[in-house]
Design a protein around this motif. Structure first.
Motif, PDB file in Angstrom:
ATOM      1  N   ALA A  42      -1.355  37.767  11.487  1.00  0.00           N
ATOM      2  CA  ALA A  42      -0.039  38.407  11.626  1.00  0.00           C
ATOM      3  C   ALA A  42       0.084  39.606  10.691  1.00  0.00           C
ATOM      4  O   ALA A  42       0.625  40.656  11.074  1.00  0.00           O
ATOM      5  CB  ALA A  42       1.068  37.389  11.324  1.00  0.00           C
ATOM      6  N   GLU A  43      -0.440  39.475   9.477  1.00  0.00           N
ATOM      7  CA  GLU A  43      -0.396  40.592   8.528  1.00  0.00           C
ATOM      8  C   GLU A  43      -1.235  41.766   9.017  1.00  0.00           C
ATOM      9  O   GLU A  43      -0.813  42.925   8.908  1.00  0.00           O
ATOM     10  CB  GLU A  43      -0.879  40.133   7.154  1.00  0.00           C
ATOM     11  N   MET A  44      -2.410  41.482   9.549  1.00  0.00           N
ATOM     12  CA  MET A  44      -3.263  42.568  10.031  1.00  0.00           C
ATOM     13  C   MET A  44      -2.623  43.274  11.221  1.00  0.00           C
ATOM     14  O   MET A  44      -2.676  44.512  11.325  1.00  0.00           O
ATOM     15  CB  MET A  44      -4.650  42.043  10.400  1.00  0.00           C
ATOM     16  N   ILE A  45      -2.010  42.525  12.128  1.00  0.00           N
ATOM     17  CA  ILE A  45      -1.326  43.147  13.269  1.00  0.00           C
ATOM     18  C   ILE A  45      -0.208  44.057  12.780  1.00  0.00           C
ATOM     19  O   ILE A  45      -0.029  45.179  13.292  1.00  0.00           O
ATOM     20  CB  ILE A  45      -0.786  42.071  14.226  1.00  0.00           C
ATOM     21  N   PHE A  46       0.523  43.602  11.776  1.00  0.00           N
ATOM     22  CA  PHE A  46       1.583  44.444  11.215  1.00  0.00           C
ATOM     23  C   PHE A  46       0.998  45.740  10.646  1.00  0.00           C
ATOM     24  O   PHE A  46       1.540  46.836  10.886  1.00  0.00           O
ATOM     25  CB  PHE A  46       2.339  43.691  10.117  1.00  0.00           C
ATOM     26  N   LEU A  47      -0.099  45.640   9.899  1.00  0.00           N
ATOM     27  CA  LEU A  47      -0.709  46.839   9.312  1.00  0.00           C
ATOM     28  C   LEU A  47      -1.186  47.794  10.400  1.00  0.00           C
ATOM     29  O   LEU A  47      -0.916  49.003  10.346  1.00  0.00           O
ATOM     30  CB  LEU A  47      -1.878  46.452   8.408  1.00  0.00           C
ATOM     31  N   LEU A  48      -1.903  47.269  11.391  1.00  0.00           N
ATOM     32  CA  LEU A  48      -2.448  48.131  12.445  1.00  0.00           C
ATOM     33  C   LEU A  48      -1.342  48.776  13.275  1.00  0.00           C
ATOM     34  O   LEU A  48      -1.398  49.973  13.587  1.00  0.00           O
ATOM     35  CB  LEU A  48      -3.395  47.326  13.338  1.00  0.00           C
ATOM     36  N   ASP A  49      -0.332  47.989  13.638  1.00  0.00           N
ATOM     37  CA  ASP A  49       0.781  48.548  14.424  1.00  0.00           C
ATOM     38  C   ASP A  49       1.508  49.633  13.638  1.00  0.00           C
ATOM     39  O   ASP A  49       1.869  50.683  14.186  1.00  0.00           O
ATOM     40  CB  ASP A  49       1.762  47.444  14.804  1.00  0.00           C
ATOM     41  N   SER A  50       1.723  49.386  12.356  1.00  0.00           N
ATOM     42  CA  SER A  50       2.450  50.348  11.522  1.00  0.00           C
ATOM     43  C   SER A  50       1.652  51.625  11.320  1.00  0.00           C
ATOM     44  O   SER A  50       2.202  52.735  11.358  1.00  0.00           O
ATOM     45  CB  SER A  50       2.791  49.710  10.174  1.00  0.00           C
ATOM     46  N   LEU A  51       0.354  51.484  11.098  1.00  0.00           N
ATOM     47  CA  LEU A  51      -0.498  52.661  10.939  1.00  0.00           C
ATOM     48  C   LEU A  51      -0.575  53.460  12.237  1.00  0.00           C
ATOM     49  O   LEU A  51      -0.476  54.690  12.237  1.00  0.00           O
ATOM     50  CB  LEU A  51      -1.904  52.238  10.489  1.00  0.00           C
ATOM     51  N   HIS A  52      -0.763  52.751  13.338  1.00  0.00           N
ATOM     52  CA  HIS A  52      -0.840  53.416  14.633  1.00  0.00           C
ATOM     53  C   HIS A  52       0.436  54.192  14.935  1.00  0.00           C
ATOM     54  O   HIS A  52       0.394  55.293  15.498  1.00  0.00           O
ATOM     55  CB  HIS A  52      -1.102  52.373  15.722  1.00  0.00           C
ATOM     56  N   ALA A  53       1.559  53.646  14.531  1.00  0.00           N
ATOM     57  CA  ALA A  53       2.850  54.273  14.829  1.00  0.00           C
ATOM     58  C   ALA A  53       3.030  55.611  14.133  1.00  0.00           C
ATOM     59  O   ALA A  53       3.799  56.453  14.609  1.00  0.00           O
ATOM     60  CB  ALA A  53       3.985  53.324  14.428  1.00  0.00           C
ATOM     61  N   ILE A  54       2.337  55.843  13.025  1.00  0.00           N
ATOM     62  CA  ILE A  54       2.476  57.136  12.337  1.00  0.00           C
ATOM     63  C   ILE A  54       1.310  58.078  12.626  1.00  0.00           C
ATOM     64  O   ILE A  54       1.207  59.147  12.037  1.00  0.00           O
ATOM     65  CB  ILE A  54       2.644  56.956  10.811  1.00  0.00           C
ATOM     66  N   GLY A  55       0.392  57.656  13.525  1.00  0.00           N
ATOM     67  CA  GLY A  55      -0.675  58.554  13.943  1.00  0.00           C
ATOM     68  C   GLY A  55      -2.024  58.298  13.320  1.00  0.00           C
ATOM     69  O   GLY A  55      -2.951  59.096  13.503  1.00  0.00           O
ATOM     70  N   ILE A  56      -2.194  57.191  12.593  1.00  0.00           N
ATOM     71  CA  ILE A  56      -3.507  56.865  12.030  1.00  0.00           C
ATOM     72  C   ILE A  56      -4.434  56.431  13.154  1.00  0.00           C
ATOM     73  O   ILE A  56      -4.073  55.579  13.976  1.00  0.00           O
ATOM     74  CB  ILE A  56      -3.381  55.744  10.973  1.00  0.00           C
ATOM     75  N   ASN A  57      -5.634  57.014  13.212  1.00  0.00           N
ATOM     76  CA  ASN A  57      -6.568  56.666  14.279  1.00  0.00           C
ATOM     77  C   ASN A  57      -7.883  56.088  13.759  1.00  0.00           C
ATOM     78  O   ASN A  57      -8.842  55.933  14.519  1.00  0.00           O
ATOM     79  CB  ASN A  57      -6.831  57.867  15.194  1.00  0.00           C
TER      80      ASN A  57
END
Length: 414
Positions: free
Chosen positions: A56-71
């Motif tokens: 759950a923590e990793m999904i939160f990190l990936l979703d949050s990073l993706h949302a600001i444009g991290i690829n």
């Protein structure tokens, strides 16, 4: 075609290259480090040993990073000669399970790769080549099956930390075996190493490698040159290993931000850093760039624009010039330049401290705009994920705005 039309066309092409929002040359690599050592970013101390909470923590990190444009994520999977993945070579990390070599019920790396790729994000796996433990981690916590217990003669201790001896052939062989295992078994885009080669000097303490030097000098009479050669050989061997396994997997290094000061080498940067790669960490990054031994260099420029001892702007141009010089010497040289940036410094800035760039404005935004004026810079990466996502001084909003304006920047996995 009239000269005036040539000028208009040239201006149009230049503006096209500089991006839609006038931010400068678009940057295609948008990275973030996910540090696992000492549970800095993932998993949190509350999630240690809890598989479902870790996911759950990793999904939160990936979703949050993706949302600001991290690829792209740079995911630390081997912080202290251990593993945050299934490994038959090294024990499971206690940062993951609470106890070293505790059996895994799932493979965090394989799962994270699938999650990241589903979000069109690259995965660069981050290894620390020589470190066995942190000073605050007692060696009693190192499990019985660890290579440190089986072959103590491969290691030496410095400032309460144990390290693989870089002067031994078996050290390079072991690191390459770990790299081969990762590259062969996982769908990763790069092997990544940071600034920890020889240890950072502490209080004038000598590195305990004189016996190794005396036994295996390999023709060197200067121990400093010998140390640099030890690391040079490791870099070459790692690159060779990667290419033999999967030629498409890249090899990247994120060094300390200063190669050498101009005061000791006229070709160094106009800085007065107390530590340098070449003289203290025995990492000759410039040689690796010029010889094409790595695919990208990602110097950690964790200082502000205008800092007297180490000015971000001065260093950004110095590294860019090194890329330019390398290509001039060998047009086939394809080493890329990304810049490591420090949003954590915005988070830690104290409002009571003397006014400086970190607590009087959005320094990261200023640095990103500067990056886009230097064509050699094609990527940037943020250390580290948790401080970044706390959004100090609205830095995430600035990043998202800039990345959204660069819609023509290529994203991986699309």
């Amino acid at each position: 075609m009239p000269i005036k039309k040539y000028i208009i066309l040239a201006v149009f092409l230049t503006l096209s290259l500089m991006g839609r929002a006038g931010e400068g040359f678009p940057i295609s690599f948008h990275g973030a480090w996910i540090a696992t050592v000492a549970n800095i970013d993932w998993p949190t101390s509350e999630a240690v040993g809890n598989d479902s909470l870790q996911q759950a923590e990793m999904i939160f990190l990936l979703d949050s990073l993706h949302a600001i444009g991290i690829n792209a994520i740079i995911f630390q999977v081997r912080p202290t000669a251990d593993a945050l993945y299934y490994s038959e070579l090294e024990p499971t990390s206690h940062w993951l399970t609470g106890k070293q070599n505790f059996p895994l019920k799932w493979d965090p790396l394989e799962w994270t790769i699938a999650q990241a790729h589903a979000r069109h994000m690259e995965v660069h796996v981050w290894l620390n080549p020589y470190r066995v433990n942190l000073a605050k981690t007692d060696t009693s916590e190192i499990c019985a099956d660890h290579i440190w217990r089986k072959h103590r003669e491969w290691f030496w201790e410095y400032n309460k930390q144990w390290y693989f001896d870089p002067g031994l052939d078996v050290t390079r062989e072991w690191i390459c075996t770990v790299v081969q295992d990762l590259v062969t078994r996982y769908d990763i885009q790069a092997i990544h190493m940071d600034d920890y080669f020889y240890p950072y000097p502490v209080g004038g303490k000598p590195i305990p490698d004189t016996k190794t030097f005396a036994k295996y000098p390999r023709g060197f009479t200067d121990i400093r040159e010998w140390r640099r050669n030890n690391v040079n050989m490791a870099i070459q061997d790692i690159r060779r290993t990667i290419r033999e396994c999967k030629p498409g997997v890249e090899f990247g290094i994120s060094p300390f931000g200063v190669w050498r000061n101009a005061s000791v080498d006229s070709t160094g940067s106009a800085t007065t850093a107390g530590i340098t790669n070449y003289d203290d960490l025995y990492a000759d990054i410039r040689l690796w760039i010029r010889n094409g031994w790595i695919d990208y260099v990602l110097p950690q420029l964790y200082w502000e624009i205008g800092k007297k001892a180490a000015d971000y702007e001065v260093l950004a141009h110095w590294w860019a010039n090194e890329i330019k010089k390398a290509k001039a010497l060998d047009p086939s040289n394809k080493v890329k330049l990304y810049i490591g940036m420090a949003p954590y410094r915005l988070e830690n800035a104290s409002p009571k401290a003397k006014a400086n760039a970190w607590n009087t404005g959005n320094e990261i935004g200023r640095q990103m705009r500067l990056n886009r004026t230097i064509p050699e810079i094609t990527g940037e990466c943020f250390y580290s994920t948790r401080p970044l996502l706390s959004n100090p001084r609205h830095v995430c909003d600035s990043i998202k705005t800039i990345y959204e304006a660069e819609t023509d920047s290529p994203l991986p996995w699309e």
